[in-house]
Write a protein that holds these residues in place. Structure first.
Motif, PDB file in Angstrom:
ATOM      1  N   LYS A  28       0.816  -1.222   0.000  1.00  0.00           N
ATOM      2  CA  LYS A  28       0.000   0.000   0.000  1.00  0.00           C
ATOM      3  C   LYS A  28       0.847   1.269   0.000  1.00  0.00           C
ATOM      4  O   LYS A  28       0.412   2.304  -0.478  1.00  0.00           O
ATOM      5  N   ASP A  31       3.046  -7.659   1.747  1.00  0.00           N
ATOM      6  CA  ASP A  31       1.851  -7.529   2.582  1.00  0.00           C
ATOM      7  C   ASP A  31       0.820  -6.789   1.741  1.00  0.00           C
ATOM      8  O   ASP A  31       1.050  -5.648   1.348  1.00  0.00           O
ATOM      9  N   ILE A  33      -3.512   7.268  11.884  1.00  0.00           N
ATOM     10  CA  ILE A  33      -2.660   6.134  11.510  1.00  0.00           C
ATOM     11  C   ILE A  33      -2.236   5.307  12.721  1.00  0.00           C
ATOM     12  O   ILE A  33      -1.292   4.554  12.670  1.00  0.00           O
ATOM     13  N   HIS A  57      -0.234  -5.067  14.388  1.00  0.00           N
ATOM     14  CA  HIS A  57       0.253  -3.827  13.740  1.00  0.00           C
ATOM     15  C   HIS A  57      -0.301  -2.683  14.575  1.00  0.00           C
ATOM     16  O   HIS A  57      -1.513  -2.539  14.715  1.00  0.00           O
ATOM     17  N   SER A  80       1.606   3.631  12.444  1.00  0.00           N
ATOM     18  CA  SER A  80       2.562   3.999  11.407  1.00  0.00           C
ATOM     19  C   SER A  80       3.313   5.264  11.818  1.00  0.00           C
ATOM     20  O   SER A  80       2.852   5.999  12.690  1.00  0.00           O
ATOM     21  N   GLY A 115       5.362   0.076  10.595  1.00  0.00           N
ATOM     22  CA  GLY A 115       5.271   1.205  11.502  1.00  0.00           C
ATOM     23  C   GLY A 115       6.515   2.042  11.694  1.00  0.00           C
ATOM     24  O   GLY A 115       6.423   3.173  12.174  1.00  0.00           O
ATOM     25  N   GLU A 164       6.359  -5.954   8.438  1.00  0.00           N
ATOM     26  CA  GLU A 164       5.748  -5.439   7.210  1.00  0.00           C
ATOM     27  C   GLU A 164       6.000  -3.949   7.041  1.00  0.00           C
ATOM     28  O   GLU A 164       5.069  -3.154   7.087  1.00  0.00           O
ATOM     29  N   PRO A 165       7.234  -3.546   6.845  1.00  0.00           N
ATOM     30  CA  PRO A 165       7.492  -2.120   6.681  1.00  0.00           C
ATOM     31  C   PRO A 165       7.024  -1.633   5.308  1.00  0.00           C
ATOM     32  O   PRO A 165       7.145  -2.341   4.316  1.00  0.00           O
ATOM     33  N   GLY A 166       6.478  -0.446   5.271  1.00  0.00           N
ATOM     34  CA  GLY A 166       6.104   0.177   4.004  1.00  0.00           C
ATOM     35  C   GLY A 166       6.852   1.483   3.861  1.00  0.00           C
ATOM     36  O   GLY A 166       7.813   1.620   3.102  1.00  0.00           O
ATOM     37  N   ARG A 167       6.452   2.445   4.717  1.00  0.00           N
ATOM     38  CA  ARG A 167       7.034   3.787   4.658  1.00  0.00           C
ATOM     39  C   ARG A 167       8.558   3.786   4.733  1.00  0.00           C
ATOM     40  O   ARG A 167       9.226   4.466   3.953  1.00  0.00           O
ATOM     41  N   ARG A 175      -1.112  13.634   1.619  1.00  0.00           N
ATOM     42  CA  ARG A 175      -0.766  13.580   3.045  1.00  0.00           C
ATOM     43  C   ARG A 175      -0.879  14.922   3.769  1.00  0.00           C
ATOM     44  O   ARG A 175      -1.417  14.974   4.875  1.00  0.00           O
ATOM     45  N   TYR A 183      -3.566  14.601   6.658  1.00  0.00           N
ATOM     46  CA  TYR A 183      -3.018  14.400   8.014  1.00  0.00           C
ATOM     47  C   TYR A 183      -2.335  15.644   8.567  1.00  0.00           C
ATOM     48  O   TYR A 183      -1.730  15.583   9.642  1.00  0.00           O
ATOM     49  N   TYR A 197       3.049   6.417   0.357  1.00  0.00           N
ATOM     50  CA  TYR A 197       1.705   6.993   0.467  1.00  0.00           C
ATOM     51  C   TYR A 197       1.591   8.304  -0.319  1.00  0.00           C
ATOM     52  O   TYR A 197       0.870   9.214   0.068  1.00  0.00           O
ATOM     53  N   MET A 257      -1.620   7.068  -3.111  1.00  0.00           N
ATOM     54  CA  MET A 257      -2.857   7.708  -2.646  1.00  0.00           C
ATOM     55  C   MET A 257      -3.342   8.786  -3.619  1.00  0.00           C
ATOM     56  O   MET A 257      -4.275   9.528  -3.318  1.00  0.00           O
TER      57      MET A 257
HETATM   58  N1  LLP Z   1       0.956  -3.662   7.977  1.00  0.00           N
HETATM   59  C1  LLP Z   1      -0.319  -3.287   8.153  1.00  0.00           C
HETATM   60  C2  LLP Z   1      -1.301  -4.255   8.598  1.00  0.00           C
HETATM   61  C3  LLP Z   1      -0.682  -1.935   7.938  1.00  0.00           C
HETATM   62  O1  LLP Z   1      -1.939  -1.556   8.135  1.00  0.00           O
HETATM   63  C4  LLP Z   1       0.298  -1.006   7.514  1.00  0.00           C
HETATM   64  C5  LLP Z   1      -0.052   0.392   7.245  1.00  0.00           C
HETATM   65  C6  LLP Z   1       1.611  -1.463   7.308  1.00  0.00           C
HETATM   66  C7  LLP Z   1       1.909  -2.807   7.569  1.00  0.00           C
HETATM   67  C8  LLP Z   1       2.718  -0.579   6.841  1.00  0.00           C
HETATM   68  O2  LLP Z   1       2.994   0.404   7.785  1.00  0.00           O
HETATM   69  P1  LLP Z   1       4.249   1.394   7.599  1.00  0.00           P
HETATM   70  O3  LLP Z   1       5.514   0.587   7.750  1.00  0.00           O
HETATM   71  O4  LLP Z   1       4.154   2.020   6.271  1.00  0.00           O
HETATM   72  O5  LLP Z   1       4.089   2.365   8.702  1.00  0.00           O
HETATM   73  N2  LLP Z   1      -1.468   6.740   4.565  1.00  0.00           N
HETATM   74  C9  LLP Z   1      -0.839   6.939   5.855  1.00  0.00           C
HETATM   75  C10 LLP Z   1      -0.278   5.644   6.418  1.00  0.00           C
HETATM   76  C11 LLP Z   1      -1.315   4.561   6.562  1.00  0.00           C
HETATM   77  C12 LLP Z   1      -0.729   3.254   7.056  1.00  0.00           C
HETATM   78  C13 LLP Z   1      -1.709   2.155   6.991  1.00  0.00           C
HETATM   79  N3  LLP Z   1      -1.229   0.869   7.357  1.00  0.00           N
HETATM   80  C14 LLP Z   1       0.237   8.010   5.700  1.00  0.00           C
HETATM   81  O6  LLP Z   1       0.416   8.527   4.607  1.00  0.00           O
HETATM   82  O7  LLP Z   1       0.896   8.346   6.684  1.00  0.00           O
END
Ligand code: LLP
Length: 381
Positions: free
Chosen positions: A46, A65, A148, A185, A188, A225, A263-266, A302, A306, A362, A366
């Motif tokens: 995502k 993920d 978040i 989780h 974030s 996160g 599950e890192p994304g950001r 964003r 936010y 994001y 988005m």
């Molecule tokens: N795993 C799950 C189940 C999640 O819901 C998320 C993010 C992640 C992993 C990845 O998290 P990260 O490593 O990216 O923090 N659009 C918002 C962030 C929404 C995050 C949603 N879930 C923003 O732009 O800050």
């Protein structure tokens, strides 16, 4: 992050510019911190589902993920192996569940008892076994923006701890379900390690409680996160993966044969991407000067959603020109279409090229077509 300004000048704006060397260095930093540890990293699609980015990440050996059937399709096209795909989300439709079963994905990350029953029924009809990871809502405050944070009882995500026994029993007793793990989780853009310490302790308690009752989990998934430095992306282009993984490994009691997932994304993609935009007008108001960009909230949501701030840079201004205060805004017909207020920038002119930094996560994912605007393009350098 390095910009190829000659290349940028030739491009139509707005578009996302990705520094693929920085992405590779970031992936390498993750891999070197998990080497020799029972850890598997699933990238949160995502954050950025650009096909070129996904391909790099799958090539680096990561899993995926996903939170929709669309993301599963993109992940498969990018070369992620089905068994390395986990599928989370509170509202999986029957069609999406069938798609996951058909593809033979690694696990469904199940967020309610109701969903568990539907997966069991569909798996039975299709003569399949669904691997299940139960997403627990651990009721932990991640100290981040309330939009978040996800691990509090008031959030819609995960199974309340008080209902977990019921879900575990159902999964263990159902022949079409293979309960492989627990998932957590908590939110974030988490910028201290303390919430991960608390999470590890909560996980230890749960795992040992179930172990005493003869239920062993092969996989413990800690979600994503880890945050990034939006204020100074050049000082911290690669997040502190060492601190993150060391914290987890120091606090989590890993049982023999158990695998830790995250599950890192950001933290993987934020810093390698910038939104590049041209100045359409410099508008002199009575009290303020506005820099009006050709990128808006539809390209990067964003700030409007936010109140987030992305570092703003004029890439083409004369660095020796005097500095002035500007409000930097987009063209969309919404008062919230603002990227920065009272930004101190070098003297800016129509046609200058701006970068909105740390926008790899994001950002493109988005983007929307609000105001019938085109979706932003992308350039992978
Ligand atoms: N795993 C799950 C189940 C999640 O819901 C998320 C993010 C992640 C992993 C990845 O998290 P990260 O490593 O990216 O923090 N659009 C918002 C962030 C929404 C995050 C949603 N879930 C923003 O732009 O800050």
């Amino acid at each position: 992050m390095a910009f190829n300004i000659d290349l940028i000048r030739e491009m139509e704006t707005p578009f996302y510019y990705y520094d693929m060397q920085l992405l590779d260095d970031t992936l390498q930093a993750v891999n070197s911190n998990i080497a020799g540890r029972p850890v598997k990293v699933h990238y949160a699609v995502k954050a950025n589902a650009n096909p070129g980015i996904l391909k790099r990440i799958s090539t680096a050996g990561f899993g995926a993920d996903c939170v929709s059937g669309g993301e599963i399709s993109l992940a498969l096209e990018a070369g992620f192996k089905p068994e390395d795909i986990f599928f989370a989300g509170v509202g999986k439709t029957d069609r999406e569940i069938r798609q996951g079963l058909e593809a033979g994905i690694g696990s469904f990350v199940v967020e309610s008892l109701e969903e568990l029953e539907v997966i069991a029924r569909l798996a039975d009809k299709m003569n399949r076994t669904a691997r299940i990871t139960l997403r627990v809502n651990p009721n932990i405050d991640a100290h981040t923006h309330h939009y978040i944070t996800t691990g509090l009882e008031e959030n819609k995500f995960g199974i309340d701890m008080r209902l977990l026994d019921k879900a575990v029993n159902f999964a263990v007793c159902n022949p079409n379900l293979d309960l492989i793990g627990l998932h957590f989780h908590i939110g974030s853009q988490i910028t201290t390690n303390e919430p991960f310490v608390v999470l590890s302790e909560r996980v230890n308690e749960l795992v040992s409680r179930y172990r005493a009752h003869g239920v062993n989990f092969r996989i413990i998934d800690l979600g994503g996160g880890l945050g990034v430095d939006y204020d100074d992306p050049d000082a911290n282009p690669i997040p502190d993966f060492k601190g993150y993984f060391d914290t987890i490994m120091a606090n989590l009691k890993v049982e023999p044969g158990q695998q830790i997932h995250c599950e890192p994304g950001r933290s993987i993609v934020a810093q390698c991407g910038s939104l590049i935009s041209r100045v359409v007008y410099v508008k002199n108001g009575m009290e303020r000067k506005f820099v009006i960009l050709d990128a808006g909230m539809n390209d990067l949501l964003r700030p409007a959603l936010y109140g987030a701030h992305h570092k703003i840079q004029n890439l083409t201004a004369d660095p020796d020109s005097r500095q002035e205060y500007y409000d930097v805004v987009g063209p969309v017909c919404e008062s919230s279409d603002v990227f920065g207020q009272e930004e101190l920038l070098p003297e800016t002119h129509r046609g200058d090229i701006f970068a909105l930094r740390s926008a790899g996560a994001y950002g493109e994912s988005m983007a929307s077509r609000y105001n019938a605007r085109d979706l932003p393009g992308s350039l992978l350098v």
